[in-house]
Design a protein around this motif. Structure first.
Motif, PDB file in Angstrom:
ATOM      1  N   SER A  50       0.816  -1.210   0.000  1.00  0.00           N
ATOM      2  CA  SER A  50       0.000   0.000   0.000  1.00  0.00           C
ATOM      3  C   SER A  50       0.853   1.264   0.000  1.00  0.00           C
ATOM      4  O   SER A  50       0.583   2.219  -0.751  1.00  0.00           O
ATOM      5  CB  SER A  50      -0.945  -0.002   1.209  1.00  0.00           C
ATOM      6  OG  SER A  50      -0.216  -0.096   2.423  1.00  0.00           O
ATOM      7  N   LEU A  51       1.906   1.279   0.797  1.00  0.00           N
ATOM      8  CA  LEU A  51       2.731   2.485   0.876  1.00  0.00           C
ATOM      9  C   LEU A  51       3.554   2.698  -0.395  1.00  0.00           C
ATOM     10  O   LEU A  51       3.713   3.838  -0.858  1.00  0.00           O
ATOM     11  CB  LEU A  51       3.640   2.420   2.099  1.00  0.00           C
ATOM     12  CG  LEU A  51       2.932   2.532   3.448  1.00  0.00           C
ATOM     13  CD1 LEU A  51       3.925   2.395   4.593  1.00  0.00           C
ATOM     14  CD2 LEU A  51       2.176   3.856   3.570  1.00  0.00           C
ATOM     15  N   LEU A  52       4.069   1.617  -0.980  1.00  0.00           N
ATOM     16  CA  LEU A  52       4.825   1.771  -2.222  1.00  0.00           C
ATOM     17  C   LEU A  52       3.921   2.249  -3.356  1.00  0.00           C
ATOM     18  O   LEU A  52       4.323   3.093  -4.167  1.00  0.00           O
ATOM     19  CB  LEU A  52       5.504   0.455  -2.605  1.00  0.00           C
ATOM     20  CG  LEU A  52       6.362   0.504  -3.873  1.00  0.00           C
ATOM     21  CD1 LEU A  52       7.508   1.500  -3.722  1.00  0.00           C
ATOM     22  CD2 LEU A  52       6.905  -0.882  -4.209  1.00  0.00           C
ATOM     23  N   PHE A  53       2.708   1.744  -3.411  1.00  0.00           N
ATOM     24  CA  PHE A  53       1.762   2.161  -4.458  1.00  0.00           C
ATOM     25  C   PHE A  53       1.464   3.661  -4.353  1.00  0.00           C
ATOM     26  O   PHE A  53       1.577   4.401  -5.332  1.00  0.00           O
ATOM     27  CB  PHE A  53       0.470   1.354  -4.339  1.00  0.00           C
ATOM     28  CG  PHE A  53      -0.592   1.765  -5.312  1.00  0.00           C
ATOM     29  CD1 PHE A  53      -0.605   1.253  -6.601  1.00  0.00           C
ATOM     30  CD2 PHE A  53      -1.586   2.664  -4.948  1.00  0.00           C
ATOM     31  CE1 PHE A  53      -1.586   1.642  -7.510  1.00  0.00           C
ATOM     32  CE2 PHE A  53      -2.566   3.058  -5.832  1.00  0.00           C
ATOM     33  CZ  PHE A  53      -2.567   2.539  -7.128  1.00  0.00           C
ATOM     34  N   LEU A  54       1.099   4.094  -3.147  1.00  0.00           N
ATOM     35  CA  LEU A  54       0.685   5.489  -2.976  1.00  0.00           C
ATOM     36  C   LEU A  54       1.878   6.454  -2.991  1.00  0.00           C
ATOM     37  O   LEU A  54       1.856   7.474  -3.683  1.00  0.00           O
ATOM     38  CB  LEU A  54      -0.077   5.640  -1.657  1.00  0.00           C
ATOM     39  CG  LEU A  54      -1.414   4.893  -1.571  1.00  0.00           C
ATOM     40  CD1 LEU A  54      -1.963   4.945  -0.156  1.00  0.00           C
ATOM     41  CD2 LEU A  54      -2.414   5.493  -2.549  1.00  0.00           C
ATOM     42  N   GLY A  55       2.903   6.133  -2.207  1.00  0.00           N
ATOM     43  CA  GLY A  55       4.025   7.043  -2.082  1.00  0.00           C
ATOM     44  C   GLY A  55       5.014   6.945  -3.226  1.00  0.00           C
ATOM     45  O   GLY A  55       5.402   7.961  -3.820  1.00  0.00           O
ATOM     46  N   GLY A  56       5.436   5.715  -3.558  1.00  0.00           N
ATOM     47  CA  GLY A  56       6.410   5.544  -4.625  1.00  0.00           C
ATOM     48  C   GLY A  56       5.856   5.922  -5.981  1.00  0.00           C
ATOM     49  O   GLY A  56       6.442   6.728  -6.715  1.00  0.00           O
ATOM     50  N   LEU A  61       9.358  13.800  -0.562  1.00  0.00           N
ATOM     51  CA  LEU A  61       8.663  13.452   0.681  1.00  0.00           C
ATOM     52  C   LEU A  61       7.737  12.254   0.455  1.00  0.00           C
ATOM     53  O   LEU A  61       7.736  11.296   1.237  1.00  0.00           O
ATOM     54  CB  LEU A  61       7.882  14.665   1.179  1.00  0.00           C
ATOM     55  CG  LEU A  61       7.191  14.583   2.537  1.00  0.00           C
ATOM     56  CD1 LEU A  61       7.106  15.976   3.164  1.00  0.00           C
ATOM     57  CD2 LEU A  61       5.792  13.994   2.428  1.00  0.00           C
ATOM     58  N   LEU A  62       6.951  12.308  -0.612  1.00  0.00           N
ATOM     59  CA  LEU A  62       6.050  11.198  -0.922  1.00  0.00           C
ATOM     60  C   LEU A  62       6.812   9.912  -1.208  1.00  0.00           C
ATOM     61  O   LEU A  62       6.426   8.824  -0.756  1.00  0.00           O
ATOM     62  CB  LEU A  62       5.176  11.552  -2.130  1.00  0.00           C
ATOM     63  CG  LEU A  62       3.913  12.347  -1.867  1.00  0.00           C
ATOM     64  CD1 LEU A  62       3.250  12.728  -3.192  1.00  0.00           C
ATOM     65  CD2 LEU A  62       2.939  11.544  -0.997  1.00  0.00           C
ATOM     66  N   ILE A  64       4.350   1.219  -9.238  1.00  0.00           N
ATOM     67  CA  ILE A  64       2.986   0.687  -9.105  1.00  0.00           C
ATOM     68  C   ILE A  64       2.955  -0.800  -9.415  1.00  0.00           C
ATOM     69  O   ILE A  64       2.297  -1.595  -8.720  1.00  0.00           O
ATOM     70  CB  ILE A  64       2.032   1.479 -10.018  1.00  0.00           C
ATOM     71  CG1 ILE A  64       1.881   2.917  -9.494  1.00  0.00           C
ATOM     72  CG2 ILE A  64       0.673   0.795 -10.113  1.00  0.00           C
ATOM     73  CD1 ILE A  64       1.166   3.847 -10.439  1.00  0.00           C
ATOM     74  N   ALA A  65       3.690  -1.219 -10.462  1.00  0.00           N
ATOM     75  CA  ALA A  65       3.721  -2.641 -10.834  1.00  0.00           C
ATOM     76  C   ALA A  65       4.358  -3.487  -9.734  1.00  0.00           C
ATOM     77  O   ALA A  65       3.876  -4.585  -9.415  1.00  0.00           O
ATOM     78  CB  ALA A  65       4.473  -2.810 -12.148  1.00  0.00           C
ATOM     79  N   VAL A  66       5.448  -2.994  -9.136  1.00  0.00           N
ATOM     80  CA  VAL A  66       6.106  -3.742  -8.062  1.00  0.00           C
ATOM     81  C   VAL A  66       5.208  -3.826  -6.827  1.00  0.00           C
ATOM     82  O   VAL A  66       5.149  -4.869  -6.156  1.00  0.00           O
ATOM     83  CB  VAL A  66       7.465  -3.107  -7.717  1.00  0.00           C
ATOM     84  CG1 VAL A  66       8.077  -3.764  -6.490  1.00  0.00           C
ATOM     85  CG2 VAL A  66       8.426  -3.228  -8.899  1.00  0.00           C
ATOM     86  N   ALA A  67       4.479  -2.753  -6.532  1.00  0.00           N
ATOM     87  CA  ALA A  67       3.537  -2.785  -5.405  1.00  0.00           C
ATOM     88  C   ALA A  67       2.480  -3.861  -5.620  1.00  0.00           C
ATOM     89  O   ALA A  67       2.118  -4.593  -4.683  1.00  0.00           O
ATOM     90  CB  ALA A  67       2.879  -1.416  -5.234  1.00  0.00           C
ATOM     91  N   ALA A  68       1.998  -3.983  -6.851  1.00  0.00           N
ATOM     92  CA  ALA A  68       1.021  -5.036  -7.162  1.00  0.00           C
ATOM     93  C   ALA A  68       1.645  -6.414  -6.992  1.00  0.00           C
ATOM     94  O   ALA A  68       0.989  -7.355  -6.503  1.00  0.00           O
ATOM     95  CB  ALA A  68       0.501  -4.853  -8.584  1.00  0.00           C
ATOM     96  N   GLY A  69       2.926  -6.549  -7.356  1.00  0.00           N
ATOM     97  CA  GLY A  69       3.616  -7.821  -7.175  1.00  0.00           C
ATOM     98  C   GLY A  69       3.761  -8.196  -5.711  1.00  0.00           C
ATOM     99  O   GLY A  69       3.621  -9.372  -5.340  1.00  0.00           O
ATOM    100  N   ILE A  70       4.026  -7.220  -4.856  1.00  0.00           N
ATOM    101  CA  ILE A  70       4.113  -7.487  -3.418  1.00  0.00           C
ATOM    102  C   ILE A  70       2.782  -8.003  -2.890  1.00  0.00           C
ATOM    103  O   ILE A  70       2.723  -8.983  -2.141  1.00  0.00           O
ATOM    104  CB  ILE A  70       4.536  -6.207  -2.667  1.00  0.00           C
ATOM    105  CG1 ILE A  70       5.976  -5.840  -3.008  1.00  0.00           C
ATOM    106  CG2 ILE A  70       4.375  -6.386  -1.153  1.00  0.00           C
ATOM    107  CD1 ILE A  70       6.420  -4.498  -2.458  1.00  0.00           C
TER     108      ILE A  70
END
Length: 402
Positions: A85-91, A112-113, A181-187
């Motif tokens: 969730s944090l990588l999707f939103l922040g990264g 910051l994000l 976003i793609a890596v966040a989905a993979g996690i």
């Protein structure tokens, strides 16, 4: 590794750790890429070195501040949902904002994000190592993850410089947003949470702060990563440009050399605690030598670009004891506070780097009127004294090897 784990579970855990490693590649990239972008951001957004120091400092301080809620979330919800969730939103969101930046303020907000997005990824893997593997293997596994993930440090050097020339920095950042976003989905799809432990949601960081044994390890954690992070992520570029007149491609090559040295140092430190049967003296020896190397860099500040790059690479190699220091602290954490323990250690490590970024920016601003060389003497001297102080305090620590 638990003998009760089946082959399918083992494969799923390995797949999850691989995608977490990809996320950590992104984290390493984002903390280091500003050094290569310095000249193009100055041209396109008006960002001066002081602005980039503040932006980099915001990444580190936001990352550090997030460690307390991340530690609670790891113990409460597990690494899968926390990291995804944090990588999707922040990264993803931060990289997209960076791609559209037109002013230094936009860059600072984007960093910051991105700091929020990167904050859980390494600790998610460390949490899995601490919960699923024998304690004696923690340092080696943590170093391996850190070393492999540091490929992002390399991508942020010469390859990023080439990407800027080929497609422009905005297109490169837009691509990084999509990758995040793609890596966040993979996690979310592949990471498996460890089984909960009794009292897993109970306790707090205050329990850890009541342990006197940790208070002589924290200062070492605070200063260990800061010199390498500041040099690699920011000052190597302006220093080589201002003092030796190097261009973007040459700076990219120099940062690549330092990135390789940092990976080599991480992988070298990993097994040393078990080989030498001590963590304390491995950490002390490496960081004391790094402080001496910073002193040499100050003394030879404008002698030779090749010599300066070699010394900076040596500093990156010697300051790579980060995972061994976490392993030293890990030996004293209660089982139900492992998540909060590793993130507390990370708070000191990343927070120290953020403080150093801000402080070095102010030093540069104050010393620049005295001459270019004087500014970098002051910055690198500050890093050396800071590292030496933390290393001397660490002498009072209790060794651990479990």
């Amino acid at each position: 590794m638990s003998p009760k784990r089946g082959a399918q579970e083992e494969h799923q855990m390995q797949a999850g750790l691989i995608v977490l490693c990809l996320a950590y590649v992104l984290s390493q990239f984002f903390r280091a890429f500003l050094a290569v972008l310095a000249s193009v951001l100055a041209r396109d957004t008006g960002a001066a070195p002081d602005d980039l120091a503040a932006a980099s400092g915001l990444w580190f301080l936001t990352f550090a501040a997030m460690q307390i809620p991340v530690g609670w979330a790891l113990d409460r919800f597990g690494p899968r949902r926390t990291a995804a969730s944090l990588l999707f939103l922040g990264g993803g969101g931060g990289a997209a904002l960076f791609a559209m930046a037109t002013a230094p303020l936009h860059i600072k907000l984007a960093m910051l994000l991105i700091g929020v997005g990167c904050s859980p990824v390494l600790m998610a893997s460390y949490y899995i190592f601490a919960r699923e593997y024998p304690p004696a293997r923690f340092a080696a596994l943590a170093a391996l993850m850190l070393g492999v993930g540091s490929v992002g440090n390399l991508v942020a050097s010469y390859p990023m410089a080439l990407a800027i020339d080929l497609i422009g920095w905005r297109a490169a950042l837009a691509g990084l947003a999509a990758i995040s976003i793609a890596v966040a989905a993979g996690i979310l799809a592949l990471v498996r949470d460890p089984a909960p432990v009794a009292n897993g949601a109970g306790g707090s960081v205050l329990e850890l702060l009541k342990l006197p044994v940790l208070w002589v390890i924290f200062p070492m954690m605070l200063v260990n990563y800061a010199p390498a992070a500041a040099l690699r992520g920011l000052w190597i570029g302006p220093y080589l440009e201002d003092v030796f007149g190097l261009g973007t491609v040459e700076i990219g090559q120099a940062t690549l050399v330092m990135g390789v040295a940092m990976i080599g140092g991480t992988l070298a430190y990993g097994p040393l605690d078990r080989l030498l049967r001590t963590r304390k003296w491995v950490i002390f020896g490496g960081n004391f030598a790094a402080a001496l190397a910073l002193g040499l860099l100050v003394a030879l500040i404008d002698t030779s670009a090749v010599l300066s790059v070699a010394l900076i690479a040596l500093i990156g190699f010697l300051c790579a004891s980060f995972p061994v220091i976490i392993a030293h602290g890990r030996a004293f954490f209660p089982p139900h506070l492992v998540g909060r323990g590793v993130t507390l250690m990370n708070l000191f490590g990343i927070g120290g780097a953020g403080i150093a970024q801000f402080a070095s920016g102010r030093i540069h601003e104050h010393m620049a009127p005295s001459g270019t060389t004087a500014a970098y003497v002051a910055i690198f001297g500050f890093f050396g004294l800071m590292l030496l102080a933390g290393t001397l305090i660490y002498l009072f620590s209790r060794d651990s090897l479990d």
